[in-house]
Scaffold this motif. Structure first.
Motif, PDB file in Angstrom:
ATOM      1  N   UNK A 274       0.841  -1.186   0.000  1.00  0.00           N
ATOM      2  CA  UNK A 274       0.000   0.000   0.000  1.00  0.00           C
ATOM      3  C   UNK A 274       0.879   1.240   0.000  1.00  0.00           C
ATOM      4  N   UNK A 275       0.302   2.357  -0.471  1.00  0.00           N
ATOM      5  CA  UNK A 275       1.036   3.622  -0.523  1.00  0.00           C
ATOM      6  C   UNK A 275       0.094   4.747  -0.113  1.00  0.00           C
ATOM      7  N   UNK A 276       0.664   5.781   0.437  1.00  0.00           N
ATOM      8  CA  UNK A 276      -0.092   6.989   0.747  1.00  0.00           C
ATOM      9  C   UNK A 276       0.014   7.916  -0.457  1.00  0.00           C
ATOM     10  N   UNK A 277      -1.114   8.162  -1.111  1.00  0.00           N
ATOM     11  CA  UNK A 277      -1.130   9.010  -2.306  1.00  0.00           C
ATOM     12  C   UNK A 277      -1.745  10.365  -1.981  1.00  0.00           C
ATOM     13  N   UNK A 278      -1.048  11.428  -2.339  1.00  0.00           N
ATOM     14  CA  UNK A 278      -1.581  12.781  -2.185  1.00  0.00           C
ATOM     15  C   UNK A 278      -1.582  13.467  -3.540  1.00  0.00           C
ATOM     16  N   UNK A 279      -2.592  14.303  -3.744  1.00  0.00           N
ATOM     17  CA  UNK A 279      -2.666  15.158  -4.930  1.00  0.00           C
ATOM     18  C   UNK A 279      -2.840  16.592  -4.428  1.00  0.00           C
ATOM     19  N   UNK A 280      -1.941  17.462  -4.839  1.00  0.00           N
ATOM     20  CA  UNK A 280      -1.914  18.834  -4.351  1.00  0.00           C
ATOM     21  C   UNK A 280      -1.818  19.784  -5.529  1.00  0.00           C
ATOM     22  N   UNK A 281      -2.578  20.873  -5.470  1.00  0.00           N
ATOM     23  CA  UNK A 281      -2.454  21.949  -6.467  1.00  0.00           C
ATOM     24  C   UNK A 281      -1.783  23.150  -5.817  1.00  0.00           C
ATOM     25  N   UNK A 282      -0.910  23.797  -6.586  1.00  0.00           N
ATOM     26  CA  UNK A 282      -0.209  24.974  -6.077  1.00  0.00           C
ATOM     27  C   UNK A 282       0.220  25.840  -7.245  1.00  0.00           C
ATOM     28  N   UNK A 287       2.736  29.622 -13.170  1.00  0.00           N
ATOM     29  CA  UNK A 287       2.178  28.315 -13.511  1.00  0.00           C
ATOM     30  C   UNK A 287       1.305  27.770 -12.386  1.00  0.00           C
ATOM     31  N   UNK A 288       0.193  27.128 -12.777  1.00  0.00           N
ATOM     32  CA  UNK A 288      -0.605  26.338 -11.851  1.00  0.00           C
ATOM     33  C   UNK A 288      -0.127  24.900 -11.962  1.00  0.00           C
ATOM     34  N   UNK A 289       0.308  24.338 -10.836  1.00  0.00           N
ATOM     35  CA  UNK A 289       0.906  23.008 -10.835  1.00  0.00           C
ATOM     36  C   UNK A 289       0.057  22.027 -10.039  1.00  0.00           C
ATOM     37  N   UNK A 290       0.113  20.783 -10.461  1.00  0.00           N
ATOM     38  CA  UNK A 290      -0.478  19.696  -9.685  1.00  0.00           C
ATOM     39  C   UNK A 290       0.618  18.673  -9.392  1.00  0.00           C
ATOM     40  N   UNK A 311      -1.146  21.927 -14.240  1.00  0.00           N
ATOM     41  CA  UNK A 311      -2.487  21.461 -13.899  1.00  0.00           C
ATOM     42  C   UNK A 311      -3.311  21.160 -15.138  1.00  0.00           C
ATOM     43  N   UNK A 312      -3.126  21.936 -16.191  1.00  0.00           N
ATOM     44  CA  UNK A 312      -3.946  21.751 -17.396  1.00  0.00           C
ATOM     45  C   UNK A 312      -3.702  20.395 -18.064  1.00  0.00           C
ATOM     46  N   UNK A 313      -2.599  19.723 -17.739  1.00  0.00           N
ATOM     47  CA  UNK A 313      -2.333  18.410 -18.314  1.00  0.00           C
ATOM     48  C   UNK A 313      -2.586  17.269 -17.338  1.00  0.00           C
ATOM     49  N   UNK A 314      -2.926  17.577 -16.093  1.00  0.00           N
ATOM     50  CA  UNK A 314      -2.980  16.532 -15.079  1.00  0.00           C
ATOM     51  C   UNK A 314      -4.081  15.507 -15.338  1.00  0.00           C
ATOM     52  N   UNK A 315      -5.301  15.944 -15.556  1.00  0.00           N
ATOM     53  CA  UNK A 315      -6.414  14.994 -15.680  1.00  0.00           C
ATOM     54  C   UNK A 315      -6.182  13.999 -16.800  1.00  0.00           C
ATOM     55  N   UNK A 316      -5.658  14.463 -17.929  1.00  0.00           N
ATOM     56  CA  UNK A 316      -5.432  13.558 -19.061  1.00  0.00           C
ATOM     57  C   UNK A 316      -4.301  12.568 -18.764  1.00  0.00           C
TER      58      UNK A 316
END
Length: 343
Positions: A274-282, A287-290, A311-316
């Protein structure tokens, strides 16, 4: 017929002119890890050598011994093009400028070896005097090499030709990223010293890490002046569980970056562990980063694998990034500071 004294004065003047034209004695400098070899004037004392993103920093004697000039070379990730970098510098100069300074030159120069970006700032520091900062940027082996000269006006006339000669003498080779391609179809790379593998997204490959603590650093194709990237770091096994870390991490992230937005923080399956996964925007500059990060316990270390992208490329890209994170695997063998051998 000129007098002997006039002839002597003329000869002395010619000798002084010849001395001024002769390049200063140099010493060979070689940094194979960074892929740089050059010749540095012997009078420029090396103050930093191969430290994090600094290939070298040399101090240049000036009239005020307490205010030496500087010649340096720094390594970074290559932008999409030098012209994209030039455009960014022009825009920043117009929007924010520089205290007590002006942008005098910002141009692409074509040479037999290729393009380079030459940027010159002229400024009057608060401590007094008139200084020039010259930065010559060159792209080689997917890296951006920035050569900087920063000296006062009284030294510029002699330091600039020596600096130009240093840049001209530089040869580039592929830097030592510490990783080798293991399986091409999977774009699987192995960290040769710490013996782990990671499948990277298509088009990504290792680059020289910007920090000495990173065991592996890789990036994708550049977009303008930015490259999405991933890094792997490791540390001794923690006593706290992943669930305990999940409770503590949000506060730690806010402490490091009060403006960040925590999108998610949860324990997820990663193969047999198992792993602890975090997703953060800043935000980083304009630039807006994820950032998507996994923390997990390996046989040898606790690892952190962190992808940072616009961020604009993260979802894809999110499914591809999670597939890459799932692929992490330790190989058998002994590694520096490792707590035993991986199975």
């Amino acid at each position: 017929m000129p007098s002997p004294m006039v002839v002597l004065l003329v000869l002395q003047a010619l000798n002084l002119q010849a001395d001024a034209l002769d390049p200063p004695p140099t010493e060979a400098f070689d940094a194979p890890k960074y892929g740089v070899a050059t010749q540095i004037p012997g009078a420029w004392r090396l103050a930093v050598r191969e430290k994090e993103d600094q290939v070298f920093v040399a101090l240049i004697p000036q009239n005020d011994l307490n205010r030496p000039g500087v010649a340096a070379c720094e390594l970074g990730l290559a932008p999409e093009s030098l012209d994209a970098y030039r455009t960014r510098i022009d825009r920043n100069a117009k929007e924010r400028g520089r205290p007590n300074g002006k942008l005098a030159v910002n141009r692409i120069v074509k040479t037999d070896e290729g393009e380079r970006l030459e940027t010159v700032w002229e400024f009057h520091p608060s401590s007094g005097g008139f200084w020039r900062e010259v930065v010559v940027r060159i792209i080689a082996n997917r890296q951006l090499y920035s050569f900087t000269l920063n000296v006062e006006d009284a030294v510029y006339a002699t330091a600039r030709p020596a600096f130009d000669a240093l840049v001209a003498a530089t040869t580039f080779s592929a830097p030592n990223t510490g990783a080798d391609l293991m399986i091409r179809n999977a774009n699987r790379w192995v960290q040769r010293e710490y013996k782990f593998t990671l499948d990277l997204p298509d088009g990504w490959s290792p680059a020289l890490a910007p920090s000495e603590v990173a065991l592996l650093f890789a990036n994708g194709p550049a977009h303008g002046v930015w490259s999405d990237n991933v890094l792997v770091i490791a540390h001794a096994h923690a006593r706290s569980t992943l669930d305990e870390q999940a409770k503590e991490l949000p506060a730690l992230l806010k402490r490091e970056d009060p403006n960040c937005e925590l999108v998610s923080c949860q324990v997820v399956p990663q193969g047999k562990i198992e792993a602890l996964e975090t997703v953060v925007r800043t935000n980083r500059g304009p630039f807006s980063m994820t950032v998507i990060e996994r923390r997990f316990r390996g046989d040898r270390f606790d690892y952190e694998v962190k992808y940072t992208l616009e961020t604009k490329r993260f979802e894809a890209l999110a499914p591809t990034l999670r597939k890459s994170l799932d692929s992490f695997h330790e190989l058998p063998g002994v590694v520096p500071g490792g707590a035993g051998k991986a199975a």
